[in-house]
Scaffold this motif. Structure first.
Motif, PDB file in Angstrom:
ATOM      1  N   ILE C  52       0.829  -1.208   0.000  1.00 22.78           N
ATOM      2  CA  ILE C  52       0.000   0.000   0.000  1.00 22.78           C
ATOM      3  C   ILE C  52       0.868   1.265   0.000  1.00 22.78           C
ATOM      4  N   MET C  53       1.944   1.234   0.771  1.00 16.93           N
ATOM      5  CA  MET C  53       2.748   2.445   0.922  1.00 16.93           C
ATOM      6  C   MET C  53       3.419   2.813  -0.393  1.00 16.93           C
ATOM      7  N   THR C  54       3.916   1.807  -1.134  1.00 16.18           N
ATOM      8  CA  THR C  54       4.558   2.080  -2.419  1.00 16.18           C
ATOM      9  C   THR C  54       3.528   2.671  -3.380  1.00 16.18           C
ATOM     10  N   LEU C  55       2.351   2.020  -3.448  1.00 18.19           N
ATOM     11  CA  LEU C  55       1.306   2.497  -4.343  1.00 18.19           C
ATOM     12  C   LEU C  55       0.828   3.897  -3.959  1.00 18.19           C
ATOM     13  N   SER C  56       0.628   4.104  -2.646  1.00 18.25           N
ATOM     14  CA  SER C  56       0.067   5.389  -2.226  1.00 18.25           C
ATOM     15  C   SER C  56       1.083   6.512  -2.436  1.00 18.25           C
ATOM     16  N   SER C  57       2.384   6.204  -2.278  1.00 18.26           N
ATOM     17  CA  SER C  57       3.394   7.233  -2.548  1.00 18.26           C
ATOM     18  C   SER C  57       3.282   7.695  -3.994  1.00 18.26           C
ATOM     19  N   PHE C  58       3.095   6.733  -4.892  1.00 17.53           N
ATOM     20  CA  PHE C  58       2.970   7.013  -6.320  1.00 17.53           C
ATOM     21  C   PHE C  58       1.744   7.894  -6.580  1.00 17.53           C
ATOM     22  N   ILE C  59       0.594   7.458  -6.067  1.00 17.75           N
ATOM     23  CA  ILE C  59      -0.650   8.156  -6.389  1.00 17.75           C
ATOM     24  C   ILE C  59      -0.725   9.529  -5.715  1.00 17.75           C
ATOM     25  N   THR C  60      -0.328   9.600  -4.418  1.00 12.46           N
ATOM     26  CA  THR C  60      -0.437  10.894  -3.754  1.00 12.46           C
ATOM     27  C   THR C  60       0.497  11.917  -4.399  1.00 12.46           C
ATOM     28  N   TRP C  61       1.657  11.458  -4.875  1.00 13.79           N
ATOM     29  CA  TRP C  61       2.566  12.394  -5.544  1.00 13.79           C
ATOM     30  C   TRP C  61       1.896  12.972  -6.782  1.00 13.79           C
ATOM     31  N   LEU C  62       1.266  12.077  -7.569  1.00 14.04           N
ATOM     32  CA  LEU C  62       0.583  12.535  -8.781  1.00 14.04           C
ATOM     33  C   LEU C  62      -0.559  13.488  -8.437  1.00 14.04           C
ATOM     34  N   VAL C  63      -1.331  13.127  -7.405  1.00 13.40           N
ATOM     35  CA  VAL C  63      -2.462  13.970  -7.004  1.00 13.40           C
ATOM     36  C   VAL C  63      -1.958  15.357  -6.618  1.00 13.40           C
ATOM     37  N   HIS C  64      -0.858  15.385  -5.860  1.00 12.66           N
ATOM     38  CA  HIS C  64      -0.332  16.671  -5.422  1.00 12.66           C
ATOM     39  C   HIS C  64       0.161  17.488  -6.606  1.00 12.66           C
ATOM     40  N   ARG C  65       0.954  16.828  -7.480  1.00  9.44           N
ATOM     41  CA  ARG C  65       1.596  17.537  -8.588  1.00  9.44           C
ATOM     42  C   ARG C  65       0.600  18.008  -9.629  1.00  9.44           C
ATOM     43  N   PHE C  66      -0.380  17.170  -9.952  1.00  5.65           N
ATOM     44  CA  PHE C  66      -1.242  17.483 -11.096  1.00  5.65           C
ATOM     45  C   PHE C  66      -2.637  17.961 -10.715  1.00  5.65           C
ATOM     46  N   ILE C  67      -3.029  17.839  -9.443  1.00  6.66           N
ATOM     47  CA  ILE C  67      -4.344  18.358  -9.062  1.00  6.66           C
ATOM     48  C   ILE C  67      -4.210  19.504  -8.067  1.00  6.66           C
ATOM     49  N   LEU C  68      -3.526  19.247  -6.949  1.00  8.60           N
ATOM     50  CA  LEU C  68      -3.499  20.259  -5.887  1.00  8.60           C
ATOM     51  C   LEU C  68      -2.673  21.481  -6.277  1.00  8.60           C
ATOM     52  N   VAL C  69      -1.481  21.263  -6.852  1.00  8.49           N
ATOM     53  CA  VAL C  69      -0.625  22.407  -7.169  1.00  8.49           C
ATOM     54  C   VAL C  69      -1.230  23.302  -8.258  1.00  8.49           C
ATOM     55  N   PRO C  70      -1.674  22.731  -9.400  1.00  9.08           N
ATOM     56  CA  PRO C  70      -2.258  23.608 -10.419  1.00  9.08           C
ATOM     57  C   PRO C  70      -3.490  24.361  -9.908  1.00  9.08           C
ATOM     58  N   ALA C  71      -4.255  23.748  -8.988  1.00 11.62           N
ATOM     59  CA  ALA C  71      -5.472  24.405  -8.502  1.00 11.62           C
ATOM     60  C   ALA C  71      -5.206  25.289  -7.292  1.00 11.62           C
ATOM     61  N   HIS C  72      -3.926  25.389  -6.867  1.00  6.90           N
ATOM     62  CA  HIS C  72      -3.550  26.154  -5.675  1.00  6.90           C
ATOM     63  C   HIS C  72      -4.311  25.699  -4.426  1.00  6.90           C
ATOM     64  N   LEU C  73      -4.463  24.405  -4.279  1.00 10.14           N
ATOM     65  CA  LEU C  73      -5.191  23.884  -3.126  1.00 10.14           C
ATOM     66  C   LEU C  73      -4.256  23.084  -2.219  1.00 10.14           C
ATOM     67  N   GLU C  74      -2.978  23.501  -2.151  1.00  8.56           N
ATOM     68  CA  GLU C  74      -2.019  22.729  -1.365  1.00  8.56           C
ATOM     69  C   GLU C  74      -2.465  22.542   0.074  1.00  8.56           C
ATOM     70  N   TYR C  75      -3.245  23.520   0.581  1.00  9.78           N
ATOM     71  CA  TYR C  75      -3.628  23.396   1.982  1.00  9.78           C
ATOM     72  C   TYR C  75      -4.646  22.270   2.210  1.00  9.78           C
ATOM     73  N   LEU C  76      -5.227  21.731   1.144  1.00  7.58           N
ATOM     74  CA  LEU C  76      -6.147  20.598   1.308  1.00  7.58           C
ATOM     75  C   LEU C  76      -5.405  19.257   1.271  1.00  7.58           C
ATOM     76  N   ARG C  77      -4.074  19.324   1.339  1.00  8.97           N
ATOM     77  CA  ARG C  77      -3.246  18.132   1.204  1.00  8.97           C
ATOM     78  C   ARG C  77      -3.653  17.005   2.141  1.00  8.97           C
ATOM     79  N   THR C  78      -3.778  17.317   3.429  1.00  9.64           N
ATOM     80  CA  THR C  78      -4.068  16.269   4.399  1.00  9.64           C
ATOM     81  C   THR C  78      -5.377  15.558   4.060  1.00  9.64           C
ATOM     82  N   ILE C  79      -6.416  16.347   3.765  1.00  7.88           N
ATOM     83  CA  ILE C  79      -7.723  15.760   3.455  1.00  7.88           C
ATOM     84  C   ILE C  79      -7.637  14.912   2.196  1.00  7.88           C
TER      85      ILE C  79
END
Lengths: 203, 203, 196
Positions: C52-79
């Motif tokens: 799970i940890m290997t997979l989640s590292s992969f997916i959360t990185w993508l989510v952060h890079r391609f969803i949260l950062v472009p939308a300026h929603l970094e503060y929603l990271r934890t959720i």
């Protein structure tokens, strides 16, 4: 009326009988990681208590709306929301504390105490007692954390709340290190078990 | 029949709508908190930087951001030290030196340090902006006995574990090797950057 | 960060031994203490976490890079991350059940416990705060989880032996486990002298 009378009972339950750390053995990660100094422990305790009260209150208010099947997911979202809020607030107003707690503030989300109280108490009880339960459990957690932190800070750094105690005598650094954390917590839980045993024996 | 087959579908719909609503409201609330805290966090950061700059270069009365874009510095032991910013320290119209903000990786994550460098490439003073080192151990890098050693040293400072430090050597802290060598790496990287800035300035 | 076998090796040693997840960084202590009474369950948990940890590292990185950062929603990271992890665990559980029943019967019971394993979320967040690239994020997830597996396996071996020892009543169960963990952590501290 009944609720007012029972505040002490709540407090006794949260702090002594069902202390989340020493008796229920929940929330070990933050207990170990943030107990290197008393100030950190108090900060962590306060943050977790805030989240506990808010999440218990909201989950209790929504307990009839949240569908049974997805309740855990809903709880996690609500808890994560409050954790992010306290994280941002701490970064803005107490940056030094926020820095030294670091990763462990966002990790309050997965602190088992909070999810456990949501599932076993707030989802079945009225808002006011739920908030009270959050408060007393939070106090219990903070007290337990402070006990461990006091011992670790005095022995490990020779200070208490940052004040020098022994005037330059080299402290037992071991207690500030991870190994010391495990050791001190182990002895505290052993003490609690010993006291519980003796109390049981008297009856 | 139709109602039977329809039921699970509407159930799923109801579940997801409730969950999305909860997530949406939570996100909105967090956004509201963020709107309040974000400027405060930025303001505190700037204030802290300004204070630290003043602390390492008391004789300067203004600081001019150079807009450094040279990237990370690789230290002598092959580790990357990120450079967060470079400022020219000015007293009136005269440049008296420069300040470099570095964030080498210590035991508990990045240690943010501002290093003041005099015009002839020597360390004027250092100031830790933020760190999350182990309380009582890694935090010893805040002791004047440690960071005081760096004052007056020039690029290529070496760290030793015991004995008497020679001309361009400093003593690392036993038990906190990782934190103190991170500090050393940071100062060296800052000196390297300062060299290129000061050199360019004289021409 | 440079990408070479040597650098990756150093990175691996660092994540597995020097900065061991449970014993040095205090992440994932709940499963470390909770499911370490028997060696097989400990290894099962370790492997499930690794997966799970290997997979989640992969997916959360993508989510952060391609969803949260472009939308300026970094503060929603934890959720966002905790939702991704919860959904991922659910998905893996369902997928394993259908596709690889053998693996499911071995790891299945540990999977639901992983959502609230602070190590998974902790590593996902660390990957972002440390500015790791995609490759290093995945490697960080993998190696840290292997460190967790190593620690929980050694720990469970020690606990199996303690089971048969005569220990004071007050220390039975949890306290002696913590004292054992302290000794183990003490041993791992030796690695922190290794500077690369």
């Amino acid at each position: 009326m009944k609720e007012r009378v029972s505040f002490l009972a709540f407090l006794k339950n949260g702090v002594i009988d069902n202390n989340p750390t020493f008796v229920q053995l929940l929330g070990m990660c933050p207990t170990l990681a943030t107990s290197t100094s008393l100030l950190n422990a108090l900060g962590m305790g306060a943050a977790a208590t805030f989240v506990l009260i808010c999440s218990n209150l909201v989950i209790s208010l929504l307990r009839k709306i949240i569908p049974q099947k997805v309740r855990i997911a809903a709880y996690i979202v609500i808890i994560a929301g409050f954790v992010t809020m306290i994280d941002l607030l701490m970064q803005a107003f107490v940056p030094a504390l926020s820095n030294s707690l670091g990763l462990f503030i966002p990790l309050i989300v997965v602190n088992c105490i909070i999810l456990a109280r949501a599932e076993s108490y707030a989802s079945k009880n009225k808002p006011l007692p739920s908030a009270l339960d959050g408060l007393t459990m939070g106090i219990g957690f903070t007290l337990a954390l402070s006990c461990v932190a006091t011992v670790r800070e005095i022995l490990g750094s020779g200070t208490i709340l940052g004040f020098e105690l022994f005037g330059g005598v080299a402290p037992l650094t071991l207690f500030a290190l991870p190994a010391g954390g495990f050791l001190v917590l182990g002895f505290f839980i052993a003490l609690v078990q010993f006291l519980k045993d003796r109390k049981g024996g008297e009856k | 029949m139709a109602s039977l087959s329809k039921k699970p579908k509407s159930d799923i719909l109801r579940l997801s709508v409730t969950l999305c609503l909860i997530a949406g409201i939570t996100a909105l609330l967090v956004a509201a908190v963020n709107a309040v805290t974000a400027p405060e966090i930025a303001r505190r950061g700037e204030l802290k930087t300004a204070q630290s700059l003043k602390a390492v270069m008391p004789e300067a009365d203004s600081f001019e951001d150079c807009g450094y874009s040279g990237g990370d510095i690789t230290s002598a032991d092959g580790k990357q030290v990120p450079i967060d910013g470079v400022w020219l320290a000015k007293s009136g119209n005269e440049t008296v030196g420069c300040c470099v903000k570095v964030s080498p990786k210590g035991y508990g994550g990045a240690i943010e340090i501002i290093v003041g460098v005099t015009g002839d490439g020597k360390v004027a003073a250092t100031q830790i902006v933020s760190m999350s080192e182990t309380s009582g151990i890694g935090t010893k890098i805040q002791n004047p006995e440690f960071y005081g050693q760096f004052v007056g040293k020039s690029a290529g400072i070496a760290g030793i574990k015991g004995g008497t430090p020679l001309k361009n050597e400093v003593q690392t802290i036993s038990g906190a090797t990782k934190s103190s060598s991170a500090f050393l790496r940071g100062v060296n990287a800052a000196l390297t950057v300062a060299e290129s800035i000061n050199g360019g300035e004289q021409k | 960060m440079e990408i070479s076998l040597g650098a990756i090796f150093v990175f691996a040693i660092n994540a597995i031994l020097v900065e061991n997840l449970c014993l040095v960084r205090f992440l994932g202590i709940c499963p470390f203490l909770g499911v370490s009474k028997k060696t097989d369950t400990a290894i099962g948990m370790g492997l499930a976490v690794t997966f799970i940890m290997t997979l989640s590292s992969f997916i959360t990185w993508l989510v952060h890079r391609f969803i949260l950062v472009p939308a300026h929603l970094e503060y929603l990271r934890t959720i966002a991350f905790i939702l991704v992890i919860a959904a991922l665990v659910q998905f893996v559980e369902t997928a394993l059940k259908k596709l690889v029943p053998a693996l499911y019967s071995a790891l299945g019971i540990y999977l639901p416990l992983i959502t609230t394993n602070c190590a998974v979320l902790g590593i996902a967040i660390t990957n972002i705060t440390e500015n790791y690239g995609l490759l290093y994020s995945v490697l960080n997830g993998l190696f840290c989880a292997l460190g967790f597996t190593l620690a929980i396996w050694i720990f469970s071996c020690a606990r199996e032996r303690i089971e048969h020892s005569d220990i004071p009543k007050a220390f039975q169960g949890f306290p002696i486990a913590l004292v054992t963990a302290a000794l183990l952590s003490f041993a791992f501290m030796g690695f922190s002298g290794m500077e690369f």
